[in-house]
Design a protein around this motif. Structure first.
Motif, mmCIF file in Angstrom:
data_model
loop_
_atom_site.group_PDB
_atom_site.id
_atom_site.type_symbol
_atom_site.label_atom_id
_atom_site.label_comp_id
_atom_site.label_asym_id
_atom_site.label_seq_id
_atom_site.Cartn_x
_atom_site.Cartn_y
_atom_site.Cartn_z
ATOM 1 N N SER A 123 0.678 -1.157 0.099
ATOM 2 C CA SER A 123 -0.036 0.040 0.016
ATOM 3 C C SER A 123 0.902 1.484 0.187
ATOM 4 N N PRO A 124 0.512 2.253 -0.995
ATOM 5 C CA PRO A 124 1.281 3.634 -0.637
ATOM 6 C C PRO A 124 1.492 4.050 0.499
ATOM 7 N N LYS A 125 0.381 3.840 1.523
ATOM 8 C CA LYS A 125 0.476 4.591 2.793
ATOM 9 C C LYS A 125 1.775 3.920 3.597
ATOM 10 N N ARG A 126 1.559 2.839 3.537
ATOM 11 C CA ARG A 126 2.929 1.863 4.188
ATOM 12 C C ARG A 126 4.043 2.300 3.812
ATOM 13 N N LEU A 127 4.137 2.056 2.441
ATOM 14 C CA LEU A 127 5.516 2.802 1.686
ATOM 15 C C LEU A 127 5.906 4.040 2.136
ATOM 16 N N ALA A 129 5.014 5.828 4.615
ATOM 17 C CA ALA A 129 5.308 5.960 6.069
ATOM 18 C C ALA A 129 6.789 5.450 6.565
ATOM 19 N N ASN A 130 7.405 4.598 5.495
ATOM 20 C CA ASN A 130 8.801 4.172 6.151
ATOM 21 C C ASN A 130 9.855 4.546 5.055
ATOM 22 N N TYR A 131 9.505 4.998 3.911
ATOM 23 C CA TYR A 131 10.532 5.531 3.012
ATOM 24 C C TYR A 131 10.334 6.893 2.530
ATOM 25 N N GLN A 132 11.312 7.581 1.992
ATOM 26 C CA GLN A 132 11.126 8.734 1.074
ATOM 27 C C GLN A 132 11.503 8.450 -0.167
#
Length: 338
Positions: A123-127, A129-132
């Protein structure tokens, strides 16, 4: 041998479509995200042949790759040019690895919804949240102009990535795996061409395997009989931030022994946990490392737990120490936060 190219397939095939979202307040580059989306398609759909160099722990592996997308199916052939003689041919979900020095052929088949096969886990939300995701400008590699894209971790539980994506075809041509800014591994094309067509003959094995021993690897699958038994249920508590269970399957080893494989992902990195009867192989207790791959083993009663992934050691350890069997939940408290 296939780990080098798998880095591209996993990273671009799984994360890029999930990253397709507008620029956000954390500074993610909308253009870079869009380029990753295009790269995820190019890595499967482009027709190319080239030379790949894979650097890890001072070792250098070189291999020749031929790739095409034909008749709605991906085909690929990898030939080692250094080290042990190896050849890998992939057609769709079937992978055939030939080791002529050992007169051995390994065959594996993975159905469409096997490990790493479903985009529903990402999910884009999890990505985000953890990476830039950052656009670092332009550079050249293998004689071709590229865009430089970085995926930077937001905490200590994951690695970072820096990649060069071909400006014309959007095929990733170079990938660095980073930890605290230090390069752990690198994979890059040193030579590449994009012909209009590659004939069937280039996907035929170089070796006559008549008389070779053939070993077939069973795909991981969910075993209903195992799932129905409460005492065989396992679950994870206190996972590293952002990681969630993506797959849970069982492979039958013998008539009375099986291994459970659980796959965890944060949307980019993936970690596998193997749960099997102790004594099947040499025991592993504690941490071990091979390049960027960290493993952590623990023995609980008569069960060997092994967690492996291209993640920092702290991540593998935390997952391993927080896998609990349902009947033993009350006996083993979750490990403290790292």
């Amino acid at each position: 041998m296939t780990r080098a190219l798998s880095a591209f397939l996993v990273l671009f095939g799984l994360i890029a479509p999930a990253l397709a979202a507008p620029q956000n307040k954390d500074g993610d580059s909308a253009e870079a995200i869009d380029l990753l989306t295009q790269a995820s398609k190019a890595v499967r759909r482009e027709t190319y042949r080239g030379i790949i160099v894979y650097l890890r722990q001072g070792d250098v592996d070189t291999l020749k790759v031929v790739h095409r997308y034909y008749d709605h199916e991906e085909q690929e052939r990898l030939i080692s040019m250094s080290g042990q003689v190896r050849e890998v041919i992939r057609k769709g979900d079937k992978v055939t690895s030939i080791l002529p020095d050992h007169e051995l052929v390994l065959v594996s088949e993975h159905p469409p919804k096997s490990m790493l096969g479903g985009m529903s886990h990402f999910s884009p939300k999890r990505l985000k949240a953890n990476y830039q995701v950052v656009d670092l400008g332009t550079a050249r590699t293998a004689g071709r102009d590229c865009r430089v894209i970085a995926i930077r971790p937001r905490d200590k539980f994951r690695y970072g990535y820096k990649m060069l994506i071909d400006s014309k075809t959007q095929l990733p041509l170079k990938l660095n795996l980073l930890h605290h800014g230090k390069r752990l591994e690198q994979m890059m094309f040193t030579d590449i061409a994009f012909p209009d067509h590659i004939p069937d003959s280039e996907f035929v094995p170089s070796y006559d395997v008549h008389g070779f021993r053939i070993v077939r690897h069973q795909a991981v699958h969910v075993s209903e009989s195992a799932s129905d038994k409460r005492e065989e249920q396992w679950h994870a508590t206190n996972l590293p931030p952002g990681f969630k269970l993506a797959e849970d399957g069982v492979r039958q080893l013998t008539s009375d022994a099986s291994v459970r494989q659980m796959l965890f992902t944060d949307g980019v990195a993936t970690v596998s946990a193997f749960i099997a009867p102790a004594g099947l192989r040499a025991p592993l207790k504690g941490a071990t490392r091979m390049g960027a791959v960290h493993a952590y083993g623990d023995i609980v009663d008569d069960t060997q737990i092994t967690v492996v992934g291209e993640v920092p050691a702290i991540t593998a350890r935390r997952i391993a120490q927080n896998l609990v069997q349902e009947k033993n939940t009350a006996k083993k408290a979750p490990a403290a936060n790292d």
